[in-house]
Each structure stands twice: as structure tokens, then as C-alpha cells.
Design an enzyme around this catalytic site. Sequence first.
Site, PDB file in Angstrom:
ATOM      1  N   LYS A  52       0.840  -1.204   0.000  1.00  0.00           N
ATOM      2  CA  LYS A  52       0.000   0.000   0.000  1.00  0.00           C
ATOM      3  C   LYS A  52       0.868   1.245   0.000  1.00  0.00           C
ATOM      4  O   LYS A  52       0.604   2.206  -0.722  1.00  0.00           O
ATOM      5  CB  LYS A  52      -0.951  -0.031   1.213  1.00  0.00           C
ATOM      6  CG  LYS A  52      -2.049  -1.064   1.039  1.00  0.00           C
ATOM      7  CD  LYS A  52      -2.846  -1.325   2.302  1.00  0.00           C
ATOM      8  CE  LYS A  52      -3.741  -2.549   2.060  1.00  0.00           C
ATOM      9  NZ  LYS A  52      -4.482  -2.967   3.257  1.00  0.00           N
ATOM     10  N   GLN A  96      -4.819  -1.597   9.348  1.00  0.00           N
ATOM     11  CA  GLN A  96      -4.623  -2.926   8.753  1.00  0.00           C
ATOM     12  C   GLN A  96      -5.219  -4.001   9.671  1.00  0.00           C
ATOM     13  O   GLN A  96      -4.909  -4.056  10.853  1.00  0.00           O
ATOM     14  CB  GLN A  96      -3.116  -3.169   8.527  1.00  0.00           C
ATOM     15  CG  GLN A  96      -2.803  -4.470   7.821  1.00  0.00           C
ATOM     16  CD  GLN A  96      -3.354  -4.530   6.395  1.00  0.00           C
ATOM     17  OE1 GLN A  96      -3.282  -3.560   5.643  1.00  0.00           O
ATOM     18  NE2 GLN A  96      -3.931  -5.658   6.032  1.00  0.00           N
ATOM     19  N   ASP A 119     -11.245   2.338   3.434  1.00  0.00           N
ATOM     20  CA  ASP A 119     -11.471   0.892   3.284  1.00  0.00           C
ATOM     21  C   ASP A 119     -12.966   0.589   3.078  1.00  0.00           C
ATOM     22  O   ASP A 119     -13.322  -0.517   2.677  1.00  0.00           O
ATOM     23  CB  ASP A 119     -10.992   0.148   4.547  1.00  0.00           C
ATOM     24  CG  ASP A 119      -9.665  -0.554   4.342  1.00  0.00           C
ATOM     25  OD1 ASP A 119      -9.323  -0.840   3.170  1.00  0.00           O
ATOM     26  OD2 ASP A 119      -8.976  -0.827   5.344  1.00  0.00           O
TER      27      ASP A 119
END
Length: 278
Positions: A52, A96, A119
Amino acid sequence: MAQLIDGKAVSAQIKEELKEKTAKKKEQGVEISLAVIQVGNDPASSVYVNNKKKACEYIGINSIAYELPEETTEKELIDLVEELNERKDVNGILVQLPLPPHIDEDKIIKTISPKKDVDGFHPQSVGALCIGQPGFVSCTPAGIIELLKRNHIEIEGKECVVIGRSNIVGKPMALLLLRENGTVTVTHSKTKNLKEICRRADILIVAIGKPRFITEEYVKEGAVVIDVGIHRNENNKLCGDVDFESVEPHCSAITPVPGGVGPMTIAMLMNNCVESVD
Ligand code: NAD
């Protein structure tokens, strides 16, 4: 032979488009920043986080990395997310997953401001998707829609069967296909007659989390098959939820693993970051 749906090529194209958009925004004085938080040092998470960061760098998005120790408390993590919610120089926040077991993931997801929820996991983002309002969409299913569209595969009016009902893949996938006017069936571990239902599908999306589970008996002749699964087989090679060798000859189009759905997830995360400043 089936058309191979090339996620690597499509994701590269999307990244180029985003790079251009980001450069234009920079010229107008707009910077984009993504905060990436990792708690602990799970090796798989470290690989994802690194990828990422690399994608951010390529596109011109600033990534602000927080590598917190395993012992970080839930309160400390909530405090950090709240601080990032307030910061004007942070546009997107990514925590995460999975988090260590002493931290309640749902609580953390709910703490992220829906305006920075790149997200697309916040209940408000999911609710907005459900009722067709603007909001961030979970990256893997959003990437699958993009893959279908950019490969000129029509969804409207098609029988779409989704295998799996997870919050990050199956459920948002079903909602997105519905938004595209597909006729959608969601199947899961308690579904009876899975084969029969799958054989109705014009578009079969497989997110079951079991290596090479879907064989040719599940697939209608000429169907489009999208394989979300990622596993390592006994020879340490990557494989999907679909038994590619047996299924491919019966499809009109299919995604390979690797190089299908996988690369799209990060591309769509980057897309969400760029949209966070629109
Ligand atoms: P999950 O384990 O949360 O969900 C699996 C789903 O499959 C569940 O809803 C369950 O009901 C259903 N299921 C299990 N056994 C079944 C059966 N016998 N018949 C019908 N349905 C059954 O998994 P997930 O997070 O949705 O991920 C699915 C797969 O996709 C995994 O292999 C994961 O690694 C992969 N994945 C890939 C990406 C990517 O970027 N490519 C992103 C997320 C997940």
C-alpha cells in the site's frame, strides 16, 4: 478458450489515471495523505502494508505510517484514530486488519470518520452503499465491478451468484451487483444445492475462502467466473477458490490467480484516497 480477465493490466491502467489526477491536484495545491496503521508485526500484514505504501508513492499520495507494538491498548489505538480524524492534513485512515485479539476491530472501524474511511468498512459507508448513497466502497468488490466494466462484461439483467457473505467481500459484492442491475443470489455455508444455484449464474463470484473448491460442475457453459480467493498450495504456489484448470474451458471469461482480482484491491484503495479530497 476463455478470455483471461487481466487484473494486473487493468490495475496498472487505473494507477496511471490516478497518478495523473493526483499530479493535477498537486498543481492546484491539493495534497492527498493516507495514514496507515499497523499494530504488531504479522508478516502477511507487513507485506500488505508495504504494498500500500509503495502504491501511494507511485501515485503521489503521501503515506503516513504508524507501526505500533503488539501491546498497544484499544484505548491508545482509539486515541490515535480520533487524532487522525481531526487532522486536516490526513484525508484517509487505514487500520490494517486483523488486529491483535485484545482489540475490538468493530470498535476501531466505528471510530474512523466515515469521511476518511477509505477501506469502506464503517457501518455508515456500508449503509450508504445499501441505500444507494455516496460513500466509500470496500475495495475488493469495487475492484471486481471495475474489472467487469473495463472488460465490457455487462451486468444489467444478468444472473449473478455470489459465493460467500463476508462483510468485506460477499455482502458488498452483492450490493454492488444489485446497483448495476444484476439479478443477485448470495450463497453461503448453509446454502443447500450450491452446485445447482451456481450453475444458474451468468456471472459467478467466488469468495468462499477454500482452495480450488469450485470445479466445472458448479459452472454453466459460457459463464464469467471471478475468483476472489488467494491461497498457497502444497507447492507454495498461489491458487484461488476456483479449480482453474477444470473450470476455464467452460467459461467465456475468467480471472486468474495471481493477476486477477488481487491487484485490483490496492488500485481501488488508491482510487478511494484520491476521491477523499473531491
Ligand atoms: P470469509 O472466510 O470471511 O468468508 C467466506 C464465506 O464463504 C463465508 O461467508 C461462508 O459462509 C462462505 N462459505 C464457506 N464455506 C462454504 C460452502 N461450503 N458453501 C458455500 N459458502 C461457503 O472470507 P472472505 O474474507 O470473504 O475472503 C474469501 C476469499 O477471498 C479468501 O480466500 C480470501 O483470502 C480472499 N480475499 C482476497 C482479497 C483480494 O484482494 N483478492 C481480498 C479479500 C479476501
